[in-house]
Design a protein around this motif. Structure first.
Motif, PDB file in Angstrom:
ATOM      1  N   GLU A  39       7.688 -20.702  79.862  1.00 13.95           N
ATOM      2  CA  GLU A  39       8.897 -20.905  80.671  1.00 13.95           C
ATOM      3  C   GLU A  39       8.798 -20.139  81.996  1.00 13.95           C
ATOM      4  OE1 GLU A  39      13.637 -19.816  80.282  1.00 13.95           O
ATOM      5  OE2 GLU A  39      12.563 -20.399  78.478  1.00 13.95           O
ATOM      6  N   LEU A  40       8.247 -18.923  81.940  1.00 17.91           N
ATOM      7  CA  LEU A  40       8.174 -18.089  83.140  1.00 17.91           C
ATOM      8  C   LEU A  40       6.970 -18.403  84.023  1.00 17.91           C
ATOM      9  CD1 LEU A  40       9.147 -14.641  81.607  1.00 17.91           C
ATOM     10  CD2 LEU A  40      10.582 -16.103  83.022  1.00 17.91           C
ATOM     11  N   THR A  41       5.940 -19.021  83.447  1.00 19.85           N
ATOM     12  CA  THR A  41       4.686 -19.197  84.189  1.00 19.85           C
ATOM     13  C   THR A  41       4.515 -20.608  84.752  1.00 19.85           C
ATOM     14  OG1 THR A  41       3.697 -17.614  82.634  1.00 19.85           O
ATOM     15  CG2 THR A  41       2.175 -18.818  84.046  1.00 19.85           C
ATOM     16  N   CYS A  42       4.943 -21.617  83.995  1.00 17.90           N
ATOM     17  CA  CYS A  42       4.536 -22.997  84.309  1.00 17.90           C
ATOM     18  C   CYS A  42       5.626 -23.792  85.026  1.00 17.90           C
ATOM     19  CB  CYS A  42       4.160 -23.717  83.014  1.00 17.90           C
ATOM     20  SG  CYS A  42       2.874 -22.821  82.107  1.00 17.90           S
ATOM     21  N   ASN A  43       5.208 -24.668  85.942  1.00 18.56           N
ATOM     22  CA  ASN A  43       6.195 -25.514  86.627  1.00 18.56           C
ATOM     23  C   ASN A  43       6.362 -26.868  85.932  1.00 18.56           C
ATOM     24  OD1 ASN A  43       3.633 -26.487  87.570  1.00 18.56           O
ATOM     25  ND2 ASN A  43       4.706 -27.576  89.207  1.00 18.56           N
ATOM     26  N   ARG A  44       5.391 -27.216  85.070  1.00 20.41           N
ATOM     27  CA  ARG A  44       5.533 -28.432  84.251  1.00 20.41           C
ATOM     28  C   ARG A  44       5.112 -28.110  82.834  1.00 20.41           C
ATOM     29  NH1 ARG A  44       2.249 -33.310  85.901  1.00 20.41           N
ATOM     30  NH2 ARG A  44       3.450 -34.464  84.374  1.00 20.41           N
ATOM     31  N   ILE A  45       5.748 -28.780  81.891  1.00 24.80           N
ATOM     32  CA  ILE A  45       5.523 -28.456  80.481  1.00 24.80           C
ATOM     33  C   ILE A  45       5.392 -29.723  79.650  1.00 24.80           C
ATOM     34  CG2 ILE A  45       6.599 -27.417  78.433  1.00 24.80           C
ATOM     35  CD1 ILE A  45       7.969 -25.456  80.546  1.00 24.80           C
ATOM     36  N   GLY A  46       4.372 -29.737  78.820  1.00 26.15           N
ATOM     37  CA  GLY A  46       4.216 -30.813  77.840  1.00 26.15           C
ATOM     38  C   GLY A  46       4.333 -30.217  76.454  1.00 26.15           C
ATOM     39  N   VAL A  47       5.160 -30.817  75.617  1.00 24.69           N
ATOM     40  CA  VAL A  47       5.343 -30.313  74.252  1.00 24.69           C
ATOM     41  C   VAL A  47       4.476 -31.118  73.288  1.00 24.69           C
ATOM     42  CG1 VAL A  47       6.990 -30.042  72.348  1.00 24.69           C
ATOM     43  CG2 VAL A  47       7.678 -29.460  74.674  1.00 24.69           C
ATOM     44  N   VAL A  48       3.626 -30.400  72.553  1.00 20.99           N
ATOM     45  CA  VAL A  48       2.743 -31.040  71.572  1.00 20.99           C
ATOM     46  C   VAL A  48       3.206 -30.635  70.188  1.00 20.99           C
ATOM     47  CG1 VAL A  48       0.340 -31.455  70.954  1.00 20.99           C
ATOM     48  CG2 VAL A  48       0.880 -30.522  73.188  1.00 20.99           C
ATOM     49  N   TYR A  49       3.349 -31.649  69.340  1.00 17.63           N
ATOM     50  CA  TYR A  49       3.782 -31.348  67.978  1.00 17.63           C
ATOM     51  C   TYR A  49       3.155 -32.366  67.036  1.00 17.63           C
ATOM     52  CZ  TYR A  49       6.711 -29.878  64.124  1.00 17.63           C
ATOM     53  OH  TYR A  49       7.136 -29.389  62.921  1.00 17.63           O
ATOM     54  N   GLY A  50       2.543 -31.870  65.981  1.00 20.11           N
ATOM     55  CA  GLY A  50       1.954 -32.770  64.983  1.00 20.11           C
ATOM     56  C   GLY A  50       0.932 -33.736  65.568  1.00 20.11           C
ATOM     57  N   GLY A  51       0.135 -33.238  66.528  1.00 16.46           N
ATOM     58  CA  GLY A  51      -0.936 -34.061  67.085  1.00 16.46           C
ATOM     59  C   GLY A  51      -0.497 -35.079  68.122  1.00 16.46           C
ATOM     60  N   LYS A  52       0.754 -34.976  68.569  1.00 19.86           N
ATOM     61  CA  LYS A  52       1.238 -35.918  69.587  1.00 19.86           C
ATOM     62  C   LYS A  52       1.945 -35.164  70.714  1.00 19.86           C
ATOM     63  CE  LYS A  52       1.901 -40.432  67.408  1.00 19.86           C
ATOM     64  NZ  LYS A  52       0.522 -40.747  67.686  1.00 19.86           N
ATOM     65  N   LEU A  53       1.843 -35.732  71.924  1.00 20.09           N
ATOM     66  CA  LEU A  53       2.623 -35.198  73.038  1.00 20.09           C
ATOM     67  C   LEU A  53       4.009 -35.823  72.917  1.00 20.09           C
ATOM     68  CD1 LEU A  53       2.428 -33.595  75.813  1.00 20.09           C
ATOM     69  CD2 LEU A  53       2.176 -35.838  76.856  1.00 20.09           C
ATOM     70  N   VAL A  54       5.021 -34.984  72.647  1.00 23.28           N
ATOM     71  CA  VAL A  54       6.355 -35.570  72.433  1.00 23.28           C
ATOM     72  C   VAL A  54       7.140 -35.705  73.736  1.00 23.28           C
ATOM     73  CG1 VAL A  54       6.528 -34.937  70.004  1.00 23.28           C
ATOM     74  CG2 VAL A  54       7.372 -33.347  71.696  1.00 23.28           C
ATOM     75  N   ASN A  55       6.804 -34.882  74.723  1.00 19.26           N
ATOM     76  CA  ASN A  55       7.455 -35.051  76.029  1.00 19.26           C
ATOM     77  C   ASN A  55       6.769 -34.176  77.074  1.00 19.26           C
ATOM     78  OD1 ASN A  55       9.222 -36.141  77.830  1.00 19.26           O
ATOM     79  ND2 ASN A  55      10.993 -34.937  77.220  1.00 19.26           N
ATOM     80  N   ALA A  56       6.871 -34.584  78.328  1.00 18.97           N
ATOM     81  CA  ALA A  56       6.371 -33.761  79.438  1.00 18.97           C
ATOM     82  C   ALA A  56       7.393 -33.838  80.566  1.00 18.97           C
ATOM     83  CB  ALA A  56       5.014 -34.265  79.910  1.00 18.97           C
ATOM     84  N   ASP A  57       7.732 -32.700  81.146  1.00 19.33           N
ATOM     85  CA  ASP A  57       8.743 -32.683  82.212  1.00 19.33           C
ATOM     86  C   ASP A  57       8.564 -31.434  83.069  1.00 19.33           C
ATOM     87  OD1 ASP A  57      10.914 -33.392  83.763  1.00 19.33           O
ATOM     88  OD2 ASP A  57      12.350 -33.447  82.098  1.00 19.33           O
ATOM     89  N   TYR A  58       9.258 -31.423  84.205  1.00 20.79           N
ATOM     90  CA  TYR A  58       9.250 -30.238  85.063  1.00 20.79           C
ATOM     91  C   TYR A  58      10.155 -29.172  84.463  1.00 20.79           C
ATOM     92  CZ  TYR A  58       6.677 -32.694  88.645  1.00 20.79           C
ATOM     93  OH  TYR A  58       5.681 -33.353  89.322  1.00 20.79           O
ATOM     94  N   THR A  59       9.720 -27.923  84.572  1.00 23.40           N
ATOM     95  CA  THR A  59      10.467 -26.810  83.984  1.00 23.40           C
ATOM     96  C   THR A  59      11.901 -26.772  84.513  1.00 23.40           C
ATOM     97  OG1 THR A  59       8.366 -25.611  83.996  1.00 23.40           O
ATOM     98  CG2 THR A  59      10.325 -24.334  83.469  1.00 23.40           C
ATOM     99  N   HIS A  60      12.083 -26.982  85.832  1.00 19.08           N
ATOM    100  CA  HIS A  60      13.447 -26.899  86.386  1.00 19.08           C
ATOM    101  C   HIS A  60      14.352 -28.009  85.839  1.00 19.08           C
ATOM    102  CE1 HIS A  60      12.807 -30.126  89.387  1.00 19.08           C
ATOM    103  NE2 HIS A  60      11.604 -29.621  89.536  1.00 19.08           N
ATOM    104  N   ASN A  61      13.778 -29.184  85.554  1.00 19.79           N
ATOM    105  CA  ASN A  61      14.577 -30.260  84.929  1.00 19.79           C
ATOM    106  C   ASN A  61      15.024 -29.848  83.532  1.00 19.79           C
ATOM    107  OD1 ASN A  61      14.155 -31.858  87.131  1.00 19.79           O
ATOM    108  ND2 ASN A  61      12.616 -33.182  86.165  1.00 19.79           N
ATOM    109  N   ILE A  62      14.078 -29.286  82.774  1.00 21.00           N
ATOM    110  CA  ILE A  62      14.386 -28.870  81.401  1.00 21.00           C
ATOM    111  C   ILE A  62      15.480 -27.811  81.406  1.00 21.00           C
ATOM    112  CG2 ILE A  62      13.459 -27.700  79.350  1.00 21.00           C
ATOM    113  CD1 ILE A  62      10.671 -28.923  80.182  1.00 21.00           C
ATOM    114  N   LEU A  63      15.318 -26.818  82.291  1.00 17.69           N
ATOM    115  CA  LEU A  63      16.265 -25.695  82.297  1.00 17.69           C
ATOM    116  C   LEU A  63      17.615 -26.052  82.917  1.00 17.69           C
ATOM    117  CD1 LEU A  63      13.844 -22.715  83.023  1.00 17.69           C
ATOM    118  CD2 LEU A  63      14.771 -23.451  80.822  1.00 17.69           C
ATOM    119  N   SER A  64      17.677 -27.211  83.579  1.00 14.52           N
ATOM    120  CA  SER A  64      19.005 -27.643  84.050  1.00 14.52           C
ATOM    121  C   SER A  64      19.765 -28.353  82.926  1.00 14.52           C
ATOM    122  CB  SER A  64      18.878 -28.546  85.275  1.00 14.52           C
ATOM    123  OG  SER A  64      18.215 -29.741  84.930  1.00 14.52           O
ATOM    124  N   ASN A  65      19.044 -28.743  81.874  1.00 14.37           N
ATOM    125  CA  ASN A  65      19.689 -29.420  80.741  1.00 14.37           C
ATOM    126  C   ASN A  65      19.773 -28.570  79.476  1.00 14.37           C
ATOM    127  OD1 ASN A  65      20.137 -31.972  82.017  1.00 14.37           O
ATOM    128  ND2 ASN A  65      17.930 -32.304  81.931  1.00 14.37           N
TER     129      ASN A  65
END
Length: 240
Positions: free
Chosen positions: A196-222
């Motif tokens: 959260e503190l280091t990256c400007n974009r984040i992809g979440v991987v769970y169970g061998g799949k990418l479940v979502n990728a978004d910009y950190t500021h978009n995520i933290l606004s929601n």
């Protein structure tokens, strides 16, 4: 800004059901992309394929337009990476370790070695042997080796692993400083707060799949925190 890395349909599945399936992802130049997920989610498998260390069952990774699978040398020309653990020669000093790595890069001289030791906070340990180093110091020495050739893309598997608080702050500063100067980062981690503190974009991987990728500021606004986002993404994918 152009595209640093483009991944299409990258898949590698093991007989135990682990691995990564159908990974599609674009990383723009100058991004600090955080690949976030629990241990065993498939992050390292994916990164090994990106770095050409593992042959995918199917799919492709392109780095600055060149295919890692079909044109390895060209694709990796501007890439530095640490995957799994930062390797060092235990009986050599920090300086001599970097000299070994520098043999691959004719343009890297002692001035550049000192610069990389300075950047990673390792200059004061220049003449100490690597076998005495803590895990965090070995990580920093690994990063110093990875940046020797001034790569345009750095692929780092858990670079904050084993670092104390001070080490984490230094590493974060180093990554963000290099990104401002145009280096692209692809970083895997299971440490939600640090991503959260280091990256400007984040992809979440769970169970061998990418479940979502978004910009950190978009995520933290929601969401109030990246942790809440992570839990809801995993939940939404019905696998918690």
């Amino acid at each position: 800004m152009g595209i640093a890395m483009e991944i299409t349909g990258l898949t590698k599945m093991y007989s135990n059901g682990r691995g990564i399936s159908d990974l599609n992802l674009t990383v723009d130049e100058g991004d600090i992309f955080g690949f976030l997920g629990p241990n065993g989610a498939g992050k390292t498998t994916a990164m090994k394929m990106m770095a050409g260390l593992l042959k995918p069952d199917r799919g492709q990774a392109h780095i600055f337009g060149a295919s890692v699978q079909e044109n390895y040398v060209e694709a990796m020309r501007h890439v530095g990476c640490i995957i799994e653990t930062a390797e060092s020669f235990p009986y050599l000093t920090a300086n001599d370790n970097l000299k070994q790595f520098a043999r691959y890069y004719p343009e890297v001289d002692q001035t550049r070695i000192d610069e990389c030791l300075e950047l990673t906070g390792m200059l004061k340990y220049k003449h100490e042997k690597a076998r005495k180093f803590s895990l965090g110091m070995k990580q920093r020495l690994g990063v110093a080796a990875a940046i020797l050739s001034r790569p345009k893309l750095l692929i780092l598997d858990e670079p904050l692993n084993g670092l104390d608080v001070e080490g984490m702050l230094q590493m974060r500063k180093l990554i963000q400083g290099m990104a401002r100067e145009g280096t692209t980062f692809f970083i895997s981690s299971h440490l939600i707060h640090d991503v959260e503190l280091t990256c400007n974009r984040i992809g979440v991987v769970y169970g061998g799949k990418l479940v979502n990728a978004d910009y950190t500021h978009n995520i933290l606004s929601n969401y109030s925190s990246l942790e809440n986002y992570f839990v809801s993404e995993v939940d939404r994918n019905g696998r918690l």
